[in-house]
Design a protein around this motif. Sequence first.
Motif, PDB file in Angstrom:
ATOM      1  N   CYS A 197       9.755   8.771   1.818  1.00 36.46           N
ATOM      2  CA  CYS A 197       8.615   9.324   1.414  1.00 36.46           C
ATOM      3  C   CYS A 197       8.397   9.751   0.063  1.00 36.46           C
ATOM      4  CB  CYS A 197       7.946  10.387   2.456  1.00 36.46           C
ATOM      5  SG  CYS A 197       8.862  11.806   2.655  1.00 36.46           S
ATOM      6  N   TRP A 198       9.225  10.035  -0.690  1.00 35.02           N
ATOM      7  CA  TRP A 198       9.017  10.518  -1.849  1.00 35.02           C
ATOM      8  C   TRP A 198       8.868   9.551  -2.838  1.00 35.02           C
ATOM      9  CZ3 TRP A 198      13.561  10.719   0.915  1.00 35.02           C
ATOM     10  CH2 TRP A 198      14.458   9.463   0.809  1.00 35.02           C
ATOM     11  N   ALA A 199       8.808   8.252  -2.449  1.00 37.46           N
ATOM     12  CA  ALA A 199       8.209   6.993  -3.320  1.00 37.46           C
ATOM     13  C   ALA A 199       6.927   7.031  -3.481  1.00 37.46           C
ATOM     14  CB  ALA A 199       9.014   5.885  -2.887  1.00 37.46           C
ATOM     15  N   TRP A 200       6.201   7.557  -2.800  1.00 35.97           N
ATOM     16  CA  TRP A 200       4.625   7.326  -2.898  1.00 35.97           C
ATOM     17  C   TRP A 200       3.915   7.684  -4.238  1.00 35.97           C
ATOM     18  CZ3 TRP A 200       0.929   4.497  -1.049  1.00 35.97           C
ATOM     19  CH2 TRP A 200      -0.454   4.902  -1.228  1.00 35.97           C
ATOM     20  N   PRO A 201       4.243   8.465  -5.026  1.00 40.13           N
ATOM     21  CA  PRO A 201       3.849   8.412  -6.522  1.00 40.13           C
ATOM     22  C   PRO A 201       4.176   7.147  -7.126  1.00 40.13           C
ATOM     23  CG  PRO A 201       4.895  10.617  -5.976  1.00 40.13           C
ATOM     24  CD  PRO A 201       5.255   9.606  -4.718  1.00 40.13           C
ATOM     25  N   ASN A 202       5.290   6.724  -7.104  1.00 37.26           N
ATOM     26  CA  ASN A 202       5.628   5.325  -7.413  1.00 37.26           C
ATOM     27  C   ASN A 202       4.767   4.347  -7.017  1.00 37.26           C
ATOM     28  OD1 ASN A 202       8.477   6.787  -6.826  1.00 37.26           O
ATOM     29  ND2 ASN A 202       8.105   6.152  -9.125  1.00 37.26           N
ATOM     30  N   ILE A 203       4.538   4.092  -5.905  1.00 31.28           N
ATOM     31  CA  ILE A 203       3.552   3.162  -5.066  1.00 31.28           C
ATOM     32  C   ILE A 203       2.273   3.317  -5.798  1.00 31.28           C
ATOM     33  CG2 ILE A 203       2.820   2.132  -2.949  1.00 31.28           C
ATOM     34  CD1 ILE A 203       5.405   3.277  -1.524  1.00 31.28           C
ATOM     35  N   ALA A 204       1.800   4.711  -5.576  1.00 28.80           N
ATOM     36  CA  ALA A 204       0.545   4.863  -6.183  1.00 28.80           C
ATOM     37  C   ALA A 204       0.090   4.350  -7.543  1.00 28.80           C
ATOM     38  CB  ALA A 204       0.191   6.358  -5.942  1.00 28.80           C
ATOM     39  N   ASP A 205       1.167   4.767  -8.546  1.00 28.09           N
ATOM     40  CA  ASP A 205       1.210   4.272 -10.052  1.00 28.09           C
ATOM     41  C   ASP A 205       1.196   2.843  -9.890  1.00 28.09           C
ATOM     42  OD1 ASP A 205       1.272   6.888 -10.615  1.00 28.09           O
ATOM     43  OD2 ASP A 205       3.313   7.108 -11.286  1.00 28.09           O
ATOM     44  N   ALA A 206       1.518   2.171  -8.873  1.00 25.33           N
ATOM     45  CA  ALA A 206       1.676   0.692  -8.893  1.00 25.33           C
ATOM     46  C   ALA A 206       0.243  -0.037  -8.529  1.00 25.33           C
ATOM     47  CB  ALA A 206       2.714   0.309  -8.258  1.00 25.33           C
ATOM     48  N   GLY A 207      -0.594   1.045  -8.096  1.00 21.98           N
ATOM     49  CA  GLY A 207      -1.883   0.407  -7.730  1.00 21.98           C
ATOM     50  C   GLY A 207      -2.430   0.852  -6.426  1.00 21.98           C
ATOM     51  N   ALA A 208      -1.448   1.265  -5.383  1.00 23.26           N
ATOM     52  CA  ALA A 208      -1.760   1.636  -4.015  1.00 23.26           C
ATOM     53  C   ALA A 208      -2.968   2.863  -4.017  1.00 23.26           C
ATOM     54  CB  ALA A 208      -0.564   1.848  -3.262  1.00 23.26           C
ATOM     55  N   SER A 209      -3.621   2.676  -3.088  1.00 20.12           N
ATOM     56  CA  SER A 209      -4.431   4.012  -2.718  1.00 20.12           C
ATOM     57  C   SER A 209      -4.153   4.630  -1.581  1.00 20.12           C
ATOM     58  CB  SER A 209      -5.920   3.365  -2.526  1.00 20.12           C
ATOM     59  OG  SER A 209      -6.843   4.404  -1.954  1.00 20.12           O
ATOM     60  N   ALA A 210      -4.317   6.035  -1.695  1.00 15.59           N
ATOM     61  CA  ALA A 210      -4.220   6.994  -0.487  1.00 15.59           C
ATOM     62  C   ALA A 210      -4.676   6.569   0.787  1.00 15.59           C
ATOM     63  CB  ALA A 210      -4.317   8.252  -0.816  1.00 15.59           C
ATOM     64  N   THR A 211      -5.949   5.507   0.847  1.00 16.61           N
ATOM     65  CA  THR A 211      -6.630   5.295   2.068  1.00 16.61           C
ATOM     66  C   THR A 211      -5.934   3.755   2.507  1.00 16.61           C
ATOM     67  OG1 THR A 211      -8.141   4.092   0.521  1.00 16.61           O
ATOM     68  CG2 THR A 211      -8.450   6.314   1.264  1.00 16.61           C
ATOM     69  N   ASP A 212      -5.045   3.366   1.784  1.00 15.04           N
ATOM     70  CA  ASP A 212      -4.321   2.202   2.275  1.00 15.04           C
ATOM     71  C   ASP A 212      -3.396   2.427   3.518  1.00 15.04           C
ATOM     72  OD1 ASP A 212      -5.645   0.700   0.364  1.00 15.04           O
ATOM     73  OD2 ASP A 212      -3.878   0.577  -1.055  1.00 15.04           O
ATOM     74  N   ALA A 213      -3.069   1.558   4.134  1.00 15.92           N
ATOM     75  CA  ALA A 213      -2.205   1.595   5.431  1.00 15.92           C
ATOM     76  C   ALA A 213      -0.755   1.155   4.966  1.00 15.92           C
ATOM     77  CB  ALA A 213      -2.684   0.794   6.628  1.00 15.92           C
TER      78      ALA A 213
END
Length: 465
Positions: free
Chosen positions: A311-327
Amino acid sequence: MKQRMKKLAAILMVTAMSIGLFAGCGNSQTADTTKPADTATTDAADAANEDTTAADATTDTASADLSGVEISFLNSKGEIQTALEETAAAFEEETGIKVDIMACGTGEVPYTKITSAYNSGTAPTMAMLDTTDVVALAEEYALDLSDEKWTAECTDLLTKVNDKVYSFPFCVEGRGLIYNKAAIENTLGKEFDPDSINSYDALAALLEELRAAGMENPVVISKEDWSLGAHQLGFIYDTYDGTTAGSAKLITALEDGSQDPAEYERLSQFLDTMDLLLEYNINKKDPLGALYEQDPIFLADGDAAFWANGCWAWPNIADAGASATDAYGFIPFVLGNDTSDFANTSIQASPTKQVIIDKVQASEEQIAAAKEFLNWLVYNDNGQKMLVETCALIPACTNNAYNPLDPLGMDIKNRMAEGKTYSSCFIAPSDHWSVLGAAMQKYIAGESDRETFIKEVADYWTSQK
């Protein structure tokens, strides 16, 4: 894919500070409870080392007494450095206590950083460490926190060393295979049910189905030694029976040679699953040439469906373009084909980062201020909120009702509430991830075979005796 290089350039500017900072997950957690004391903070201004009764750990009196005190906090979660600085600033505004957030830089090992600080006489007042390091250092350097009020809020997640609590469970983290639900559904043209992936065969069938539908390589395997040697290989210990006590029992058997790794079913299952993931690895042409900054882009862009991470990888995924509202969410790192096996139906989640308070070099005022900071995170509404929403962490204390703002954190918290997690976090020597991570790197690169790797695991553990 057409935006990938643009995204990668942007991400390289903020470089994944998480690299090298997430390994060493270990925990000597116990279900024994420690009766909380009514005396939670020390009135340092009296210089008499007397406890003060505190129903609320952030009373105006305590804050006024400690206003102007300066303390330091070693942070070993680089990805929340800025967020922790913001949290410390808010705490200072409310209490007058200044907290200097010291970064444990990329590539620095927390254990080495803290021991060097003690040797040089510059130990931080508080240090966020991997649980393995807490167990190793607590009795010599850390303050006994067994009587702190907040222990009642996290009794099932406390780390104990010889029946004493020396550390505050700063956050809960979980790991498995992160999925991008939209990527899977857009490729297959049907709804994806994460709970349906509860065995090796189920995962194998899904990966083949994704490949047949046009997603050639649906899996991302990162090359970092901490990822391979701690997070991935760590499943062989944590799934022994799902408890830290069980992982410790296994490790003892590996050390004394009574458990031959070649005959340990979880290791065989792990390598079977790893071989499957490597077959579909988007980095398989050059596994050791993979870039951690690029890996989340594959997932966020939908070029891959799964990333072996936590779960610590979320900032990396968000920086890659993902949104917190994505599944996004987790499926287990499946082991074998028993669909009733907890390893295949639940996610590993445990308190990974622990905060100790220095008892050797800190003054009485600094110790009192450090206690105040921890109590503020537990009992103050703004402290609770900033821990979860600003720092993007899953709290270990059950009195914190704030929910993570990111989908990975929320998935872990929901699974915890549903009883679909297991909380083992194995305790290993500080060189475990580097030594066996290097062995894993050779394995994923095809530079060693299964027999060689298993021998390296055996040799590592027997050398500990």
